[in-house]
Design a protein around this motif. Structure first.
Motif, PDB file in Angstrom:
ATOM      1  N   SER A  11       2.157 -28.207  50.113  1.00  0.00           N
ATOM      2  CA  SER A  11       1.879 -27.954  48.699  1.00  0.00           C
ATOM      3  C   SER A  11       3.192 -27.984  47.930  1.00  0.00           C
ATOM      4  O   SER A  11       4.275 -28.013  48.523  1.00  0.00           O
ATOM      5  N   TYR A  12       3.079 -27.971  46.601  1.00  0.00           N
ATOM      6  CA  TYR A  12       4.288 -27.837  45.788  1.00  0.00           C
ATOM      7  C   TYR A  12       3.931 -27.161  44.467  1.00  0.00           C
ATOM      8  O   TYR A  12       2.773 -27.148  44.045  1.00  0.00           O
ATOM      9  N   ILE A  13       4.946 -26.581  43.854  1.00  0.00           N
ATOM     10  CA  ILE A  13       4.797 -25.994  42.526  1.00  0.00           C
ATOM     11  C   ILE A  13       5.887 -26.577  41.629  1.00  0.00           C
ATOM     12  O   ILE A  13       6.943 -27.013  42.110  1.00  0.00           O
ATOM     13  N   ARG A  14       5.632 -26.610  40.337  1.00  0.00           N
ATOM     14  CA  ARG A  14       6.623 -27.107  39.393  1.00  0.00           C
ATOM     15  C   ARG A  14       7.796 -26.137  39.308  1.00  0.00           C
ATOM     16  O   ARG A  14       7.629 -24.916  39.383  1.00  0.00           O
ATOM     17  N   TYR A  15       8.974 -26.707  39.147  1.00  0.00           N
ATOM     18  CA  TYR A  15      10.190 -25.905  39.058  1.00  0.00           C
ATOM     19  C   TYR A  15      11.067 -26.479  37.951  1.00  0.00           C
ATOM     20  O   TYR A  15      11.462 -27.654  38.008  1.00  0.00           O
ATOM     21  N   ARG A  16      11.290 -25.668  36.935  1.00  0.00           N
ATOM     22  CA  ARG A  16      12.026 -26.117  35.759  1.00  0.00           C
ATOM     23  C   ARG A  16      11.351 -27.355  35.157  1.00  0.00           C
ATOM     24  O   ARG A  16      10.153 -27.545  35.285  1.00  0.00           O
ATOM     25  N   GLU A  17      12.105 -28.213  34.487  1.00  0.00           N
ATOM     26  CA  GLU A  17      11.473 -29.282  33.716  1.00  0.00           C
ATOM     27  C   GLU A  17      11.089 -30.502  34.547  1.00  0.00           C
ATOM     28  O   GLU A  17      10.063 -31.136  34.292  1.00  0.00           O
ATOM     29  N   THR A  18      11.899 -30.836  35.524  1.00  0.00           N
ATOM     30  CA  THR A  18      11.677 -32.104  36.223  1.00  0.00           C
ATOM     31  C   THR A  18      11.573 -31.975  37.737  1.00  0.00           C
ATOM     32  O   THR A  18      11.408 -32.979  38.425  1.00  0.00           O
ATOM     33  N   LEU A  51       4.982 -38.176  47.647  1.00  0.00           N
ATOM     34  CA  LEU A  51       5.352 -37.826  49.014  1.00  0.00           C
ATOM     35  C   LEU A  51       4.968 -36.395  49.366  1.00  0.00           C
ATOM     36  O   LEU A  51       4.969 -36.023  50.540  1.00  0.00           O
ATOM     37  N   PHE A  52       4.628 -35.600  48.374  1.00  0.00           N
ATOM     38  CA  PHE A  52       4.346 -34.190  48.617  1.00  0.00           C
ATOM     39  C   PHE A  52       2.872 -33.856  48.432  1.00  0.00           C
ATOM     40  O   PHE A  52       2.491 -32.696  48.308  1.00  0.00           O
ATOM     41  N   GLN A  53       2.025 -34.892  48.448  1.00  0.00           N
ATOM     42  CA  GLN A  53       0.588 -34.672  48.442  1.00  0.00           C
ATOM     43  C   GLN A  53       0.167 -34.089  49.783  1.00  0.00           C
ATOM     44  O   GLN A  53       0.839 -34.283  50.799  1.00  0.00           O
ATOM     45  N   PRO A  54      -0.963 -33.351  49.836  1.00  0.00           N
ATOM     46  CA  PRO A  54      -1.350 -32.646  51.059  1.00  0.00           C
ATOM     47  C   PRO A  54      -1.363 -33.520  52.307  1.00  0.00           C
ATOM     48  O   PRO A  54      -1.926 -34.607  52.319  1.00  0.00           O
ATOM     49  N   LEU A 102      -3.774 -23.976  56.187  1.00  0.00           N
ATOM     50  CA  LEU A 102      -2.433 -24.022  56.760  1.00  0.00           C
ATOM     51  C   LEU A 102      -1.441 -23.253  55.895  1.00  0.00           C
ATOM     52  O   LEU A 102      -0.559 -22.550  56.420  1.00  0.00           O
ATOM     53  N   ASN A 103      -1.561 -23.373  54.582  1.00  0.00           N
ATOM     54  CA  ASN A 103      -0.688 -22.612  53.694  1.00  0.00           C
ATOM     55  C   ASN A 103      -0.831 -21.114  53.908  1.00  0.00           C
ATOM     56  O   ASN A 103       0.127 -20.356  53.739  1.00  0.00           O
ATOM     57  N   LYS A 104      -2.019 -20.681  54.290  1.00  0.00           N
ATOM     58  CA  LYS A 104      -2.278 -19.260  54.486  1.00  0.00           C
ATOM     59  C   LYS A 104      -1.844 -18.753  55.859  1.00  0.00           C
ATOM     60  O   LYS A 104      -1.432 -17.596  55.996  1.00  0.00           O
ATOM     61  N   VAL A 105      -1.945 -19.586  56.885  1.00  0.00           N
ATOM     62  CA  VAL A 105      -1.756 -19.074  58.245  1.00  0.00           C
ATOM     63  C   VAL A 105      -0.411 -19.409  58.867  1.00  0.00           C
ATOM     64  O   VAL A 105       0.035 -18.724  59.788  1.00  0.00           O
ATOM     65  N   LEU A 106       0.258 -20.473  58.400  1.00  0.00           N
ATOM     66  CA  LEU A 106       1.559 -20.808  58.962  1.00  0.00           C
ATOM     67  C   LEU A 106       2.620 -19.898  58.369  1.00  0.00           C
ATOM     68  O   LEU A 106       2.620 -19.613  57.181  1.00  0.00           O
ATOM     69  N   LYS A 107       3.529 -19.447  59.221  1.00  0.00           N
ATOM     70  CA  LYS A 107       4.548 -18.490  58.801  1.00  0.00           C
ATOM     71  C   LYS A 107       5.929 -19.120  58.843  1.00  0.00           C
ATOM     72  O   LYS A 107       6.168 -20.107  59.523  1.00  0.00           O
ATOM     73  N   GLU A 108       6.839 -18.511  58.090  1.00  0.00           N
ATOM     74  CA  GLU A 108       8.221 -18.972  58.064  1.00  0.00           C
ATOM     75  C   GLU A 108       8.928 -18.478  59.327  1.00  0.00           C
ATOM     76  O   GLU A 108       9.333 -17.329  59.412  1.00  0.00           O
ATOM     77  N   GLU A 109       9.025 -19.350  60.283  1.00  0.00           N
ATOM     78  CA  GLU A 109       9.611 -18.980  61.565  1.00  0.00           C
ATOM     79  C   GLU A 109      10.225 -20.220  62.194  1.00  0.00           C
ATOM     80  O   GLU A 109      10.200 -21.305  61.623  1.00  0.00           O
ATOM     81  N   ALA A 110      10.796 -20.051  63.370  1.00  0.00           N
ATOM     82  CA  ALA A 110      11.415 -21.184  64.059  1.00  0.00           C
ATOM     83  C   ALA A 110      10.380 -22.274  64.323  1.00  0.00           C
ATOM     84  O   ALA A 110       9.177 -22.013  64.434  1.00  0.00           O
ATOM     85  N   GLY A 111      10.855 -23.503  64.421  1.00  0.00           N
ATOM     86  CA  GLY A 111       9.957 -24.625  64.667  1.00  0.00           C
ATOM     87  C   GLY A 111       9.228 -24.496  65.994  1.00  0.00           C
ATOM     88  O   GLY A 111       9.731 -23.903  66.957  1.00  0.00           O
ATOM     89  N   SER A 112       8.035 -25.049  66.050  1.00  0.00           N
ATOM     90  CA  SER A 112       7.239 -25.081  67.278  1.00  0.00           C
ATOM     91  C   SER A 112       6.811 -26.521  67.508  1.00  0.00           C
ATOM     92  O   SER A 112       5.801 -26.968  66.947  1.00  0.00           O
TER      93      SER A 112
END
Length: 230
Positions: A11-18, A51-54, A102-112
């Motif tokens: 997923s992505y969110i807008r950040y600043r103008e561009t 490139l950042f589409q689901p 996946l956005n809900k269940v994957l956590k910020e951790e070391a790669g698997s």
């Protein structure tokens, strides 16, 4: 320090103008957030935001600093341009639901690497499948639950855990056979399920995830999934 890794866009969110902040599950570093500059401008003729589409599969060169929450991308390209997944309604609806989960269940951790390989292989299957993908999201969540540490060994165990948590799940023989087939055989194994049974299984699976993950919250794409695939 520049490092190469493969990734799956979530997923992505807008950040600043561009710019955007993209959430990407990477092979080397697990779930990461990247600032991507100048992708929302008229001058961006390469349409990099696509490139950042689901579930887009990416090859990336990244600046990785373990002590930071936000990282930066140096280079990026898709490793497998999609021909069907974003354009076919059934597939794109499945992708929307899977990505939300996946956005809900994957956590910020070391790669698997094993989990990354499972996710990548699953995305490639959905992209390339011509038939037998209407139950993909159900089989996918069942198999994903093992990587998350709470996979059921059989349909009976799945049913038992739900009933122990006051969820009235009473599968008939056809549904029990379908569950066991999904647990034991690869994605795409032909399984006959009525629309009502498919809806019932999806609801039961989301409840099963709620039992094991307190932070799951509302799954907003579920009504659309029921309407399109059922």
């Amino acid at each position: 320090m520049l490092q190469k890794t493969r990734g799956i866009a979530l997923s992505y969110i807008r950040y600043r103008e561009t710019s955007i902040i993209a959430r990407i599950y990477t092979e080397e570093f697990g779930l990461q957030s990247y600032i991507v500059n100048s992708v929302r401008t008229a001058r961006n003729k390469n349409n990099k935001i696509a490139l950042f589409q689901p579930l887009t599969l990416l090859d990336m060169v990244v600046y990785n600093k373990p002590d930071r929450e936000l990282h930066r991308l140096s280079e990026m390209k898709t490793s497998y341009p999609f021909q069907s997944l974003p354009f076919e309604v059934a597939k794109s609806t499945i992708a929307m639901f899977v990505t939300e989960m996946l956005n809900k269940v994957l956590k910020e951790e070391a790669g698997s690497p094993p989990l990354f390989k499972f996710l990548m292989d699953s995305v490639l299957f959905l992209e390339e499948a011509k038939t037998n993908y209407e139950n993909f999201h159900i089989a996918f969540l069942l198999k994903l639950s093992f990587y998350l540490g709470f996979g059921p060994e059989s349909a009976r165990e799945f049913e038992s855990q739900l009933r122990e948590n006051s969820y009235p799940f009473l599968p008939d023989d056809e549904m029990e056979t379908a569950l066991n087939t999904m647990l034991r055989y690869p994605l795409g194994t032909p399984i006959k399920l009525a629309r009502s049974a498919r809806n019932e299984l999806v609801d039961a699976l989301v409840t099963y995830y709620h039992i094991h993950l307190d932070s799951l919250g509302e799954v907003k794409s579920l009504p659309v999934l029921r309407e399109v695939l059922g």
